[in-house]
Scaffold this motif. Structure first.
Motif, PDB file in Angstrom:
ATOM      1  N   GLY A  16      30.396  33.249  33.581  1.00 39.44           N
ATOM      2  CA  GLY A  16      30.066  32.614  34.847  1.00 39.44           C
ATOM      3  C   GLY A  16      31.057  31.514  35.164  1.00 39.44           C
ATOM      4  N   ALA A  17      32.304  31.696  34.710  1.00 35.82           N
ATOM      5  CA  ALA A  17      33.354  30.700  34.936  1.00 35.82           C
ATOM      6  C   ALA A  17      33.510  30.449  36.437  1.00 35.82           C
ATOM      7  CB  ALA A  17      34.668  31.191  34.339  1.00 35.82           C
ATOM      8  N   SER A  18      34.290  29.484  36.743  1.00 34.38           N
ATOM      9  CA  SER A  18      34.421  29.037  38.127  1.00 34.38           C
ATOM     10  C   SER A  18      34.760  30.178  39.072  1.00 34.38           C
ATOM     11  CB  SER A  18      35.506  27.967  38.224  1.00 34.38           C
ATOM     12  OG  SER A  18      36.787  28.552  38.260  1.00 34.38           O
ATOM     13  N   ASP A  19      34.312  30.007  40.292  1.00 36.80           N
ATOM     14  CA  ASP A  19      34.624  30.989  41.321  1.00 36.80           C
ATOM     15  C   ASP A  19      36.122  31.074  41.555  1.00 36.80           C
ATOM     16  OD1 ASP A  19      32.043  31.829  41.805  1.00 36.80           O
ATOM     17  OD2 ASP A  19      31.734  30.468  43.489  1.00 36.80           O
ATOM     18  N   LYS A  20      36.824  29.951  41.364  1.00 39.68           N
ATOM     19  CA  LYS A  20      38.262  29.967  41.585  1.00 39.68           C
ATOM     20  C   LYS A  20      38.959  30.862  40.558  1.00 39.68           C
ATOM     21  CE  LYS A  20      41.935  26.850  42.994  1.00 39.68           C
ATOM     22  NZ  LYS A  20      42.365  25.452  43.090  1.00 39.68           N
ATOM     23  N   ALA A  21      38.518  30.827  39.304  1.00 39.63           N
ATOM     24  CA  ALA A  21      39.094  31.716  38.290  1.00 39.63           C
ATOM     25  C   ALA A  21      38.842  33.170  38.666  1.00 39.63           C
ATOM     26  CB  ALA A  21      38.504  31.412  36.909  1.00 39.63           C
ATOM     27  N   TRP A  22      37.632  33.466  39.114  1.00 37.85           N
ATOM     28  CA  TRP A  22      37.305  34.824  39.564  1.00 37.85           C
ATOM     29  C   TRP A  22      38.220  35.235  40.720  1.00 37.85           C
ATOM     30  CZ3 TRP A  22      35.568  35.752  44.565  1.00 37.85           C
ATOM     31  CH2 TRP A  22      35.296  37.091  44.847  1.00 37.85           C
ATOM     32  N   ALA A  23      38.392  34.346  41.695  1.00 38.36           N
ATOM     33  CA  ALA A  23      39.211  34.660  42.871  1.00 38.36           C
ATOM     34  C   ALA A  23      40.660  34.941  42.482  1.00 38.36           C
ATOM     35  CB  ALA A  23      39.148  33.508  43.877  1.00 38.36           C
ATOM     36  N   LEU A  24      41.195  34.135  41.569  1.00 34.76           N
ATOM     37  CA  LEU A  24      42.587  34.338  41.152  1.00 34.76           C
ATOM     38  C   LEU A  24      42.753  35.676  40.438  1.00 34.76           C
ATOM     39  CD1 LEU A  24      43.531  30.722  40.046  1.00 34.76           C
ATOM     40  CD2 LEU A  24      44.078  31.891  42.196  1.00 34.76           C
ATOM     41  N   LEU A  25      41.763  36.066  39.645  1.00 32.12           N
ATOM     42  CA  LEU A  25      41.827  37.381  38.993  1.00 32.12           C
ATOM     43  C   LEU A  25      41.636  38.505  40.010  1.00 32.12           C
ATOM     44  CD1 LEU A  25      39.901  36.695  35.685  1.00 32.12           C
ATOM     45  CD2 LEU A  25      42.348  37.154  35.949  1.00 32.12           C
ATOM     46  N   ALA A  26      40.752  38.306  40.969  1.00 32.23           N
ATOM     47  CA  ALA A  26      40.515  39.333  41.994  1.00 32.23           C
ATOM     48  C   ALA A  26      41.781  39.601  42.799  1.00 32.23           C
ATOM     49  CB  ALA A  26      39.381  38.910  42.917  1.00 32.23           C
ATOM     50  N   LEU A  27      42.595  38.577  42.982  1.00 31.32           N
ATOM     51  CA  LEU A  27      43.834  38.717  43.746  1.00 31.32           C
ATOM     52  C   LEU A  27      45.044  39.038  42.877  1.00 31.32           C
ATOM     53  CD1 LEU A  27      43.397  35.628  46.077  1.00 31.32           C
ATOM     54  CD2 LEU A  27      43.321  38.033  46.803  1.00 31.32           C
ATOM     55  N   GLY A  28      45.143  38.392  41.732  1.00 29.82           N
ATOM     56  CA  GLY A  28      46.385  38.426  40.977  1.00 29.82           C
ATOM     57  C   GLY A  28      46.507  39.467  39.892  1.00 29.82           C
ATOM     58  N   ARG A 129      49.891  42.662  53.033  1.00 27.61           N
ATOM     59  CA  ARG A 129      49.865  44.097  53.353  1.00 27.61           C
ATOM     60  C   ARG A 129      51.276  44.659  53.464  1.00 27.61           C
ATOM     61  NH1 ARG A 129      47.208  46.231  58.818  1.00 27.61           N
ATOM     62  NH2 ARG A 129      49.066  45.195  59.577  1.00 27.61           N
ATOM     63  N   ALA A 130      52.187  43.903  54.062  1.00 26.28           N
ATOM     64  CA  ALA A 130      53.559  44.377  54.216  1.00 26.28           C
ATOM     65  C   ALA A 130      54.250  44.513  52.859  1.00 26.28           C
ATOM     66  CB  ALA A 130      54.347  43.431  55.127  1.00 26.28           C
ATOM     67  N   PHE A 131      54.114  43.522  51.997  1.00 23.52           N
ATOM     68  CA  PHE A 131      54.704  43.617  50.655  1.00 23.52           C
ATOM     69  C   PHE A 131      54.148  44.822  49.911  1.00 23.52           C
ATOM     70  CE2 PHE A 131      56.170  39.057  50.699  1.00 23.52           C
ATOM     71  CZ  PHE A 131      57.482  39.322  50.334  1.00 23.52           C
ATOM     72  N   ARG A 132      52.858  45.015  50.006  1.00 26.83           N
ATOM     73  CA  ARG A 132      52.224  46.153  49.325  1.00 26.83           C
ATOM     74  C   ARG A 132      52.749  47.480  49.891  1.00 26.83           C
ATOM     75  NH1 ARG A 132      47.045  47.487  50.962  1.00 26.83           N
ATOM     76  NH2 ARG A 132      46.672  49.515  50.112  1.00 26.83           N
ATOM     77  N   THR A 133      52.901  47.546  51.192  1.00 23.93           N
ATOM     78  CA  THR A 133      53.373  48.769  51.849  1.00 23.93           C
ATOM     79  C   THR A 133      54.774  49.155  51.399  1.00 23.93           C
ATOM     80  OG1 THR A 133      51.967  48.352  53.775  1.00 23.93           O
ATOM     81  CG2 THR A 133      53.832  49.844  54.101  1.00 23.93           C
ATOM     82  N   VAL A 134      55.640  48.161  51.171  1.00 24.68           N
ATOM     83  CA  VAL A 134      57.019  48.462  50.774  1.00 24.68           C
ATOM     84  C   VAL A 134      57.180  48.574  49.263  1.00 24.68           C
ATOM     85  CG1 VAL A 134      58.018  47.496  52.877  1.00 24.68           C
ATOM     86  CG2 VAL A 134      57.835  46.052  50.823  1.00 24.68           C
ATOM     87  N   GLY A 135      56.059  48.607  48.541  1.00 21.43           N
ATOM     88  CA  GLY A 135      56.127  48.796  47.093  1.00 21.43           C
ATOM     89  C   GLY A 135      56.300  47.527  46.291  1.00 21.43           C
ATOM     90  N   MET A 136      56.098  46.382  46.915  1.00 19.45           N
ATOM     91  CA  MET A 136      56.237  45.104  46.218  1.00 19.45           C
ATOM     92  C   MET A 136      54.844  44.541  45.919  1.00 19.45           C
ATOM     93  SD  MET A 136      59.493  43.662  48.385  1.00 19.45           S
ATOM     94  CE  MET A 136      59.856  42.267  47.317  1.00 19.45           C
ATOM     95  N   GLU A 137      54.070  45.324  45.185  1.00 14.77           N
ATOM     96  CA  GLU A 137      52.683  44.987  44.866  1.00 14.77           C
ATOM     97  C   GLU A 137      52.586  43.665  44.104  1.00 14.77           C
ATOM     98  OE1 GLU A 137      48.499  45.664  44.449  1.00 14.77           O
ATOM     99  OE2 GLU A 137      49.871  46.989  45.505  1.00 14.77           O
ATOM    100  N   PHE A 138      53.455  43.469  43.116  1.00 12.35           N
ATOM    101  CA  PHE A 138      53.424  42.228  42.337  1.00 12.35           C
ATOM    102  C   PHE A 138      53.575  41.018  43.256  1.00 12.35           C
ATOM    103  CE2 PHE A 138      55.709  38.788  40.216  1.00 12.35           C
ATOM    104  CZ  PHE A 138      54.819  38.484  39.190  1.00 12.35           C
ATOM    105  N   GLU A 139      54.563  41.045  44.120  1.00  9.62           N
ATOM    106  CA  GLU A 139      54.805  39.926  45.026  1.00  9.62           C
ATOM    107  C   GLU A 139      53.622  39.708  45.952  1.00  9.62           C
ATOM    108  OE1 GLU A 139      56.920  42.325  44.244  1.00  9.62           O
ATOM    109  OE2 GLU A 139      58.753  41.327  43.556  1.00  9.62           O
ATOM    110  N   ALA A 140      53.033  40.799  46.421  1.00 17.73           N
ATOM    111  CA  ALA A 140      51.861  40.702  47.297  1.00 17.73           C
ATOM    112  C   ALA A 140      50.722  39.986  46.584  1.00 17.73           C
ATOM    113  CB  ALA A 140      51.416  42.097  47.741  1.00 17.73           C
ATOM    114  N   ARG A 141      50.467  40.384  45.346  1.00 11.68           N
ATOM    115  CA  ARG A 141      49.377  39.774  44.580  1.00 11.68           C
ATOM    116  C   ARG A 141      49.651  38.311  44.286  1.00 11.68           C
ATOM    117  NH1 ARG A 141      49.311  41.501  39.816  1.00 11.68           N
ATOM    118  NH2 ARG A 141      50.959  43.045  39.815  1.00 11.68           N
ATOM    119  N   MET A 142      50.887  37.983  43.945  1.00 10.54           N
ATOM    120  CA  MET A 142      51.211  36.600  43.601  1.00 10.54           C
ATOM    121  C   MET A 142      51.143  35.678  44.817  1.00 10.54           C
ATOM    122  SD  MET A 142      51.460  36.530  40.381  1.00 10.54           S
ATOM    123  CE  MET A 142      50.241  37.860  40.342  1.00 10.54           C
ATOM    124  N   ILE A 143      51.568  36.147  45.967  1.00  7.39           N
ATOM    125  CA  ILE A 143      51.473  35.336  47.177  1.00  7.39           C
ATOM    126  C   ILE A 143      50.010  35.091  47.523  1.00  7.39           C
ATOM    127  CG2 ILE A 143      51.862  35.341  49.677  1.00  7.39           C
ATOM    128  CD1 ILE A 143      54.607  36.648  49.047  1.00  7.39           C
TER     129      ILE A 143
END
Length: 151
Positions: A16-28, A129-143
């Motif tokens: 039940g760690a912080s919501d922020k930790a959950w959010a960062l994992l959900a995105l990153g 969405r644009a980074f993901r579309t051009v195959g730059m998934e890592f960059e999309a997640r990190m941003i």
């Protein structure tokens, strides 16, 4: 180290760690390995204590841009991408034409402000969405993760 961070998902979920930790994992994390459902997103948005309550909309915009939630889920959390201007059209066209350099350049233009609190959620959505579309998934997640971490 995004993969290593993703391995903490079970700890974050179980503790039940912080919501922020959950959010960062959900995105990153490379793979979505935390529960991302309407109730969890709503709880995060409701508990948003960031200045101007900007963190919640940025999370939802990031998740939508990554394709980790549907447009209906984003709308139920209060985010409907609606910005349609010269910049959004240009970054969308660059993504459709599979032009990663142009996407990166336009992303930089779309992020020009004094801090993350000045970046509209619509901009984050289009950039991710644009980074993901051009195959730059890592960059999309990190941003997307950076936007939430900095607010």
């Amino acid at each position: 180290m995004d993969g290593e961070a993703g391995r903490w998902a079970s700890v974050v979920e179980a503790s039940g760690a912080s919501d922020k930790a959950w959010a960062l994992l959900a995105l990153g994390a490379p793979r979505l390995n935390v529960a991302v459902d309407t109730s969890r997103i709503s709880a995060f948005v409701s508990a948003d204590d960031s200045p101007g309550q900007r963190r919640g909309p940025m999370l939802v915009a990031g998740l939508a841009g990554l394709g980790r939630i549907s447009a209906d889920q984003a709308a139920s959390a209060g985010f409907r991408p609606g910005m349609n201007d010269v910049w959004t059209q240009a970054i969308d066209r660059a993504a459709e034409a599979h032009e990663p350099g142009t996407v990166a350049l336009l992303a930089g233009v779309g992020l020009q402000c004094a801090g993350w609190d000045g970046v509209p959620p619509d901009h984050l959505f289009h950039i991710v969405r644009a980074f993901r579309t051009v195959g730059m998934e890592f960059e999309a997640r990190m941003i997307a993760a950076e936007a939430v971490a900095r607010l």
